[in-house]
Design an enzyme around this catalytic site. Structure first.
Site, mmCIF file in Angstrom:
data_model
loop_
_atom_site.group_PDB
_atom_site.id
_atom_site.type_symbol
_atom_site.label_atom_id
_atom_site.label_comp_id
_atom_site.label_asym_id
_atom_site.label_seq_id
_atom_site.Cartn_x
_atom_site.Cartn_y
_atom_site.Cartn_z
ATOM 1 N N CYS A 54 41.943 38.476 45.875
ATOM 2 C CA CYS A 54 42.609 39.623 45.010
ATOM 3 C C CYS A 54 42.841 40.834 44.982
ATOM 4 O O CYS A 54 43.332 41.889 45.169
ATOM 5 C CB CYS A 54 43.264 39.555 44.157
ATOM 6 S SG CYS A 54 41.964 39.128 42.645
ATOM 7 N N HIS A 105 42.926 38.155 38.063
ATOM 8 C CA HIS A 105 43.147 37.913 39.198
ATOM 9 C C HIS A 105 44.157 39.348 39.103
ATOM 10 O O HIS A 105 44.578 39.799 38.070
ATOM 11 C CB HIS A 105 44.564 36.348 39.340
ATOM 12 C CG HIS A 105 45.126 36.721 40.492
ATOM 13 N ND1 HIS A 105 44.559 36.500 41.722
ATOM 14 C CD2 HIS A 105 46.788 37.204 41.016
ATOM 15 C CE1 HIS A 105 45.731 36.594 42.486
ATOM 16 N NE2 HIS A 105 47.122 37.007 42.152
ATOM 17 N N HIS A 117 50.375 40.501 46.645
ATOM 18 C CA HIS A 117 48.560 39.523 46.320
ATOM 19 C C HIS A 117 48.227 38.531 47.203
ATOM 20 O O HIS A 117 48.715 38.091 48.319
ATOM 21 C CB HIS A 117 48.800 39.190 45.148
ATOM 22 C CG HIS A 117 49.344 37.325 44.207
ATOM 23 N ND1 HIS A 117 48.528 36.574 44.251
ATOM 24 C CD2 HIS A 117 50.803 37.346 44.768
ATOM 25 C CE1 HIS A 117 50.132 36.131 43.999
ATOM 26 N NE2 HIS A 117 50.987 35.724 44.161
#
Length: 164
Positions: A54, A105, A117
């Protein structure tokens, strides 16, 4: 006749949906970079189109538009200016707690309640902030780009006059 019209209308809606599916920022520089990464696989520690994690994804996209980010979501969360979810604009970073231990994240807001993402299960993809998984794990958002950078890389040319 009604069936033919319905089929034609459905065909047009599918075409227009497919054309506009990339992201919310039309033909911006950031949009072009993100579009080229969609579908890349997830690789822990990855920072290239052969595989991203990420923060490697956000690092890659921002690097391509001339902005340096560290390769760790928690470190990226320490940057920029906090913005509320109602004030999000394309290019803002959105952060989540996916492991119960704080920020773990990160993604890039692309408009219309969506963000790009690197998902550990789906690779680089577009998701919606309203999905229950993300609603339950949302930590906050940060604005990394200055107004000038935003106008240069995250809007198409016709939107530049409308930025506040």
């Amino acid at each position: 006749m009604k069936k033919k019209l319905a089929a034609a209308a459905l065909s047009f809606s599918i075409i227009f949906t497919a054309i506009g599916a990339g992201s919310a920022f039309a033909e911006s520089k950031m949009d072009q970079v993100i579009d080229k990464t969609i579908g890349s696989k997830y690789v822990a520690g990855g920072v290239s189109t052969s595989g991203f994690d990420c923060s490697g994804f956000t690092l890659y996209v921002f690097d391509k538009i001339g902005i340096d980010l560290p390769h760790q979501s928690g470190s990226q969360y320490q940057m920029g200016t906090a913005v509320s979810q109602s004030e999000l604009r394309a290019g803002d970073l959105v952060f989540f707690n996916t492991n119960g231990k704080g920020v773990s994240h990160v993604g890039i807001y692309v408009g219309d309640g969506k963000f790009a993402h690197a998902s550990s299960s789906r690779g680089v993809t577009i998701s919606t902030l309203s999905e229950s998984y993300y609603v339950n794990r949302y930590v906050g958002a940060k604005r990394i780009m200055s107004k000038t950078a935003y106008q240069t890389v995250a809007t198409d040319s016709q939107d530049n006059d409308d930025v506040q």
